[in-house]
Motif scaffolding. Structure first.
Motif, mmCIF file in Angstrom:
data_model
loop_
_atom_site.group_PDB
_atom_site.id
_atom_site.type_symbol
_atom_site.label_atom_id
_atom_site.label_comp_id
_atom_site.label_asym_id
_atom_site.label_seq_id
_atom_site.Cartn_x
_atom_site.Cartn_y
_atom_site.Cartn_z
ATOM 1 N N VAL A 81 60.136 -33.573 -5.186
ATOM 2 C CA VAL A 81 60.226 -32.721 -6.232
ATOM 3 C C VAL A 81 61.821 -32.584 -6.772
ATOM 4 N N LEU A 82 62.843 -32.779 -5.872
ATOM 5 C CA LEU A 82 64.616 -32.419 -6.392
ATOM 6 C C LEU A 82 64.615 -33.569 -7.565
ATOM 7 N N LEU A 83 63.681 -35.036 -7.330
ATOM 8 C CA LEU A 83 63.537 -36.363 -8.575
ATOM 9 C C LEU A 83 63.108 -35.344 -9.932
ATOM 10 N N THR A 84 61.544 -34.752 -9.368
ATOM 11 C CA THR A 84 61.376 -34.286 -10.676
ATOM 12 C C THR A 84 62.459 -33.420 -11.671
ATOM 13 N N GLN A 85 63.140 -32.519 -11.148
ATOM 14 C CA GLN A 85 64.078 -31.852 -10.774
ATOM 15 C C GLN A 85 65.339 -32.707 -11.594
ATOM 16 N N ILE A 86 65.839 -33.982 -11.527
ATOM 17 C CA ILE A 86 66.198 -34.437 -11.985
ATOM 18 C C ILE A 86 66.336 -35.204 -13.195
ATOM 19 N N ALA A 87 64.516 -35.412 -12.696
ATOM 20 C CA ALA A 87 64.627 -35.713 -14.418
ATOM 21 C C ALA A 87 64.291 -35.224 -15.652
ATOM 22 N N PHE A 88 64.681 -33.866 -15.670
ATOM 23 C CA PHE A 88 64.448 -32.734 -16.572
ATOM 24 C C PHE A 88 65.703 -32.983 -17.438
ATOM 25 N N LEU A 89 66.378 -33.346 -16.964
ATOM 26 C CA LEU A 89 67.818 -33.480 -16.963
ATOM 27 C C LEU A 89 68.509 -34.790 -17.401
ATOM 28 N N GLY A 90 67.532 -35.953 -17.686
ATOM 29 C CA GLY A 90 67.403 -36.648 -18.503
ATOM 30 C C GLY A 90 66.837 -36.428 -19.901
ATOM 31 N N HIS A 91 65.893 -35.519 -19.652
ATOM 32 C CA HIS A 91 65.155 -35.707 -20.640
ATOM 33 C C HIS A 91 66.117 -34.727 -21.884
ATOM 34 N N ASP A 92 66.907 -33.567 -21.036
ATOM 35 C CA ASP A 92 68.207 -32.931 -21.850
ATOM 36 C C ASP A 92 69.005 -34.358 -22.047
ATOM 37 N N ALA A 93 69.734 -34.581 -21.647
ATOM 38 C CA ALA A 93 70.134 -35.907 -22.079
ATOM 39 C C ALA A 93 69.521 -36.765 -23.291
ATOM 40 N N ALA A 94 68.427 -37.091 -23.139
ATOM 41 C CA ALA A 94 67.929 -38.139 -23.892
ATOM 42 C C ALA A 94 67.536 -37.259 -25.801
ATOM 43 N N HIS A 95 67.924 -35.762 -25.428
ATOM 44 C CA HIS A 95 67.881 -35.136 -26.662
ATOM 45 C C HIS A 95 69.419 -34.903 -27.632
ATOM 46 N N ARG A 96 70.149 -35.461 -26.316
ATOM 47 C CA ARG A 96 72.132 -34.830 -26.669
ATOM 48 C C ARG A 96 72.299 -33.744 -26.498
ATOM 49 N N GLN A 97 71.244 -32.681 -25.604
ATOM 50 C CA GLN A 97 71.657 -31.815 -25.647
ATOM 51 C C GLN A 97 72.945 -31.273 -24.686
ATOM 52 N N MET A 98 73.717 -32.293 -23.384
ATOM 53 C CA MET A 98 75.052 -32.364 -22.823
ATOM 54 C C MET A 98 75.970 -32.465 -23.316
ATOM 55 N N PHE A 99 76.163 -33.346 -24.724
ATOM 56 C CA PHE A 99 77.420 -34.076 -24.543
ATOM 57 C C PHE A 99 76.793 -34.392 -26.149
ATOM 58 N N LYS A 100 78.734 -34.463 -27.015
ATOM 59 C CA LYS A 100 78.412 -34.004 -28.578
ATOM 60 C C LYS A 100 78.305 -36.177 -28.558
ATOM 61 N N SER A 101 78.880 -36.256 -27.329
ATOM 62 C CA SER A 101 78.461 -37.696 -27.441
ATOM 63 C C SER A 101 77.444 -38.670 -27.620
ATOM 64 N N GLY A 102 76.852 -39.826 -28.995
ATOM 65 C CA GLY A 102 76.223 -39.876 -28.626
ATOM 66 C C GLY A 102 75.490 -41.271 -26.734
ATOM 67 N N ARG A 103 77.140 -41.791 -27.108
ATOM 68 C CA ARG A 103 77.298 -42.488 -25.620
ATOM 69 C C ARG A 103 77.641 -42.461 -24.627
ATOM 70 N N TRP A 104 77.560 -40.861 -24.495
ATOM 71 C CA TRP A 104 77.941 -39.942 -23.196
ATOM 72 C C TRP A 104 76.609 -40.143 -22.441
ATOM 73 N N ASN A 105 75.958 -39.142 -23.575
ATOM 74 C CA ASN A 105 74.546 -38.980 -23.494
ATOM 75 C C ASN A 105 73.252 -40.362 -23.455
ATOM 76 N N ASP A 106 73.229 -41.298 -23.685
ATOM 77 C CA ASP A 106 72.844 -42.287 -23.573
ATOM 78 C C ASP A 106 73.446 -43.026 -21.821
ATOM 79 N N TRP A 107 74.466 -42.791 -21.333
ATOM 80 C CA TRP A 107 74.522 -43.634 -20.284
ATOM 81 C C TRP A 107 74.431 -42.183 -18.930
ATOM 82 N N VAL A 108 74.460 -41.250 -19.277
ATOM 83 C CA VAL A 108 74.091 -40.081 -18.434
ATOM 84 C C VAL A 108 72.116 -40.413 -17.956
ATOM 85 N N SER A 109 71.842 -40.230 -19.634
ATOM 86 C CA SER A 109 70.143 -40.801 -19.428
ATOM 87 C C SER A 109 69.875 -41.969 -17.901
#
Length: 361
Positions: free
Chosen positions: A78-106
């Motif tokens: 369950v914890l890993l699934t919730q974390i995977a949702f964060l990867g989904h958000d970063a991949a969609h550039r929802q977290m940061f303006k910088s594409g590089r930051w989003n890529d590395w978080v993903s």
């Protein structure tokens, strides 16, 4: 069919009006600040994810050789699934303006923490967003274990396989228990395969640390039998939770013929389904319950989807565009019924609501 296609010679005043109106909606979304980043929200989520994983590791070692670790496996999944949702958000550039930051978080979230390939998932998910539910273009309906179209169901010649596929809606749920292993395996195949992969060594290293690390931890702390049981349960619960969260978004919604031309708005709204349930459903599904809004504004931060929903729903109502929103149980009733209908191959589910929509235009 040809009468439903957009003709280059036909006046586009209706489309222009729709486009202008959608531009107004987009402007309203921006004016309300619904496209701004939510740095505090996401930093809290990311730091919380790392702390939660660290706490789980300490608890796993402290509990030691015990059958209670089978419960621990479910907690980790369950914890890993919730974390995977964060990867989904970063991949969609929802977290940061910088594409590089989003890529590395993903990369860190997907490969190092969850154990799936960010590059593989990004390629697949980008194609899905571009042409959702379009046969031959959307990889999410090009499944091997489930027939998503009558043409796919008709591939089966064996009487046993045809009998099974006619009831595929019911064994769809048990199949989700294998989704976790499939996600890991697809990522490993891509990263270690011959296809061109950006940051191949980074992805390979992260996956090796994550997948090898969890297996090593399990076999060091637990005897072989319990370690195998622990890993099997973790994979099964993880796959089921991931599949259960993503499946109701589009399965059972209209399929789109590649010959039918739709504007961006209709292409996204007509094939997407929202799930009611408020805050708790948003937590459970990682914001995927606002699927219509997510497809229209994929870079919108997760907390803003709830605020955008009434604006989008009102806009669709004003434009006469069907906007689907159901409970999770109604959604899965549709999923099961749709898969069984396709399995019977007695009806062609292509475009019925979309044909009506195009004729109305």
């Amino acid at each position: 069919m040809t009468s439903l296609l957009t003709s280059p010679s036909r006046p586009a005043s209706g489309a222009e009006r729709e486009g202008s109106s959608f531009t107004a909606l987009t402007r309203k979304i921006h004016e309300l600040g619904l496209m701004r980043r939510r740095y505090g929200y996401y930093w809290a989520k990311l730091i919380g994810a790392v702390l939660a994983l660290t706490a789980w590791v300490f608890a796993f070692v402290w509990i030691g050789d015990s059958w209670l670790q089978l419960i621990s496996a479910g907690v980790l999944a369950v914890l890993l699934t919730q974390i995977a949702f964060l990867g989904h958000d970063a991949a969609h550039r929802q977290m940061f303006k910088s594409g590089r930051w989003n890529d590395w978080v993903s990369l860190i979230v997907a490969n190092l923490l969850v154990g799936i390939s960010y590059g593989w998932w990004q390629s697949k998910h980008t194609r899905h967003h571009a042409k959702p539910n379009v046969e031959g273009a959307d990889p999410d309906i090009a499944l091997t274990a489930i027939a998503m179209t009558p043409a796919m169901a008709n591939r089966y010649r064996s009487p046993l396989l045809r009998w099974l596929v006619a009831r595929q809606g019911w064994y769809f749920f048990p199949l989700l228990l294998l989704e976790g292993a499939s996600l890991h395996w697809d990522g490993v195949k891509r990263v270690f395969g011959r296809d061109k992969v950006q940051r191949r060594w980074v992805e390979m290293s992260f996956l090796a640390v994550r997948l090898g690390g969890l297996a090593t931890l399990a076999f060091v702390v637990l005897p072989p039998g319990k370690a195998v049981a622990f890993l099997a349960i973790e994979l099964a619960v993880f796959g089921f939770y991931m599949g259960f969260s993503f499946a109701p978004n589009h399965i059972g919604m209209p399929l789109v013929s590649p010959k039918l031309k739709l504007d961006f708005l209709r292409r996204q709204v007509l094939v997407s389904r929202n799930i009611r349930g408020g805050t708790w459903m948003s937590i459970f599904m990682g914001g995927l319950n606002y699927q219509v809004e997510h497809h229209l504004f994929p870079s919108m931060a997760r907390p803003h989807l709830r605020k955008a929903q009434p604006l989008v729903a009102a806009y669709c109502a004003a434009e006469g565009i069907p906007y689907t929103q159901t409970t999770i149980w109604q959604a899965y009733r549709s999923v099961v019924g749709y898969l069984n209908t396709v399995g019977l191959a007695g009806k062609d589910p292509f475009l019925c609501p979309l044909v009506a929509q195009r004729r109305a235009l």
